[in-house]
Design a protein around this motif. Structure first.
Motif, PDB file in Angstrom:
ATOM      1  N   TYR A  66       1.594   6.338  -6.994  1.00  0.00           N
ATOM      2  CA  TYR A  66       0.466   7.169  -7.430  1.00  0.00           C
ATOM      3  C   TYR A  66       0.813   8.649  -7.308  1.00  0.00           C
ATOM      4  O   TYR A  66       0.518   9.446  -8.199  1.00  0.00           O
ATOM      5  CB  TYR A  66      -0.762   6.845  -6.587  1.00  0.00           C
ATOM      6  N   ASP A  83       0.909   3.976  -2.968  1.00  0.00           N
ATOM      7  CA  ASP A  83       0.640   5.392  -2.690  1.00  0.00           C
ATOM      8  C   ASP A  83       1.760   6.272  -3.215  1.00  0.00           C
ATOM      9  O   ASP A  83       1.517   7.340  -3.798  1.00  0.00           O
ATOM     10  CB  ASP A  83       0.464   5.610  -1.182  1.00  0.00           C
ATOM     11  N   GLU A  84       2.987   5.808  -3.000  1.00  0.00           N
ATOM     12  CA  GLU A  84       4.137   6.596  -3.463  1.00  0.00           C
ATOM     13  C   GLU A  84       4.172   6.646  -4.989  1.00  0.00           C
ATOM     14  O   GLU A  84       4.415   7.699  -5.582  1.00  0.00           O
ATOM     15  CB  GLU A  84       5.430   5.975  -2.929  1.00  0.00           C
ATOM     16  N   ASP A 111       0.830  -1.213   0.000  1.00  0.00           N
ATOM     17  CA  ASP A 111       0.000   0.000   0.000  1.00  0.00           C
ATOM     18  C   ASP A 111       0.859   1.256   0.000  1.00  0.00           C
ATOM     19  O   ASP A 111       0.581   2.222  -0.719  1.00  0.00           O
ATOM     20  CB  ASP A 111      -0.939   0.009   1.211  1.00  0.00           C
TER      21      ASP A 111
END
Length: 407
Positions: free
Chosen positions: A56, A53-54, A49
């Motif tokens: 994205y 997130d990074e 996750d």
């Protein structure tokens, strides 16, 4: 007397045996321990996750910076526009347009239309079209721009010629102020082709390749004024200013489009149903292919008969919080439902502004090249392998280009 070598050997074997016993004991202890799989899975998911997130964040940041680079005029281009504008008011330009006014309204000629704010891009597209036309004297270009760029465009096309082709530059804002059909101040401005970077999930692909990104170019709001802008004409070909024409296009005027209004290359890699997040209206065929702007054949007479401009205006959202640019995607895609005449894919090779994987064979066999995407050929961030096709048609020997360091 004992042999010291034998004694040393026995001690070494005994030491090795002890270590082996300890190792076996350790292995047995490890085997007897229960592994907390759920804890390991939870930890791995947390790491995944965080990584997603990074990734994205960096994707969004990259897209923003690219978009900023495209929307911001390079300093050299700004210099060119300013120098041309100043020169327009300092000099007396040859009024070629007055001499050729009759041609601009004669439907017997091949009429091309362009909406642009970019002098260099528009001139390169026009030059490529004229150079590859079998009869450039039958070619007329209608360039629609805004007040800010009108004088630069006007002076440029007065200074430069394109074989025997004729170029007519119009300030669309002056026209719109006189039109009763254009009410709001926002609509009076120039709205050229709009490009949208759309990302969606393609479930037919393996998991790692399911996320797909494409650049879709559609008509801006100004395109829907075409029947009023060119009242005496019927068939026209609309070109985006990020196009390069490599072959003669005159056969487009011989197409029998039946009852269709617009000829366009369709892209079935994206279906309307995959753009539900962008298109709120439900009354459309979800399996229909997306069509691209870039090179489009327009039947203005059928357009007028069907009242497409009025239908387009009615479909614009009333919500003032939605920008006109965002409205262009659904209204542009849906305005011509069931009215698209599919052009053969060989007419246009698209994707030169974002796709690194286009082969030289595909590029050279296409009649026109479309640099849709963020990496436009006039920018430093353009894809290097595709730049030469665009530079081939740049105007040479123009002193303002040299003074503004445009090479």
């Amino acid at each position: 007397m004992s042999n010291p070598h034998v004694y040393g050997h026995v001690e070494s074997v005994w030491s090795f045996t002890k270590k082996l016993e300890k190792m076996e004991g350790t292995i047995e202890k490890i085997k007897s321990c229960e592994v907390g799989c759920s804890n390991v899975e939870r930890k791995l998911r947390q790491l995944l996750d965080l990584t997603e997130d990074e990734a994205y964040f960096h994707t969004r940041q990259s897209a923003f910076l690219y978009h900023l680079g495209v929307q911001t005029m390079p300093k050299t281009h700004h210099c060119l526009s300013m120098r041309l504008t100043v020169e327009y008011f300092k000099s007396v330009s040859p009024q070629r347009e007055l001499l050729n006014k009759q041609k601009f309204e004669d439907p017997a000629f091949y009429h091309y239309v362009m909406f642009s704010r970019n002098v260099l891009a528009a001139s390169t597209t026009i030059n490529s079209t004229a150079m590859n036309s079998k009869d450039s004297g039958s070619v007329v270009f209608h360039v629609f721009t805004d007040t800010q760029n009108f004088y630069a465009m006007k002076h440029w096309f007065d200074r430069n010629s394109y074989l025997d082709a004729n170029v007519h530059v119009t300030n669309i804002e002056d026209h719109n102020k006189l039109s009763k059909d254009v009410e709001s101040l926002e609509r009076q401005q120039l709205w050229p082709t709009e490009e949208f970077r759309v990302t969606f999930r393609n479930h037919s692909q393996p998991l790692r390749r399911q996320m797909k990104t494409e650049y879709i170019s559609v008509f801006g709001h100004s395109h829907f004024l075409l029947p009023d802008l060119l009242p005496s004409l019927n068939r026209v070909v609309v070109l985006d200013d990020d196009m390069i024409v490599q072959k003669d296009l005159s056969s487009l005027w011989n197409l029998n489009m039946g009852d269709k209004v617009i000829g366009a290359v369709q892209f079935c890699g994206v279906r309307l149903g995959q753009l539900k997040a962008y298109v709120e209206e439900n009354n459309f065929d979800a399996d229909s292919c997306v069509w691209f702007s870039g090179l489009n054949v327009i039947e203005l007479e059928k357009w007028r008969d069907l009242g497409i401009t009025s239908l387009h205006d009615q479909s614009l959202q009333k919500d003032s919080s939605v920008s006109h640019r965002l409205e262009a995607l659904p209204t542009g895609l849906l305005a011509f439902q069931d009215l698209i005449y599919p052009l053969k894919g060989s007419w246009v090779q698209s994707g030169l502004g974002y796709d690194y994987g286009i082969s030289r064979v595909d590029i050279e066999k296409a009649a026109a090249l479309h640099y849709n995407g963020v990496m436009k050929p006039w920018l430093d961030l353009a894809i290097h392998d595709y730049k030469s096709y665009w530079r081939k048609y740049m105007t040479n020997g123009e002193r303002f280009m040299a003074e503004c360091n445009i090479h």
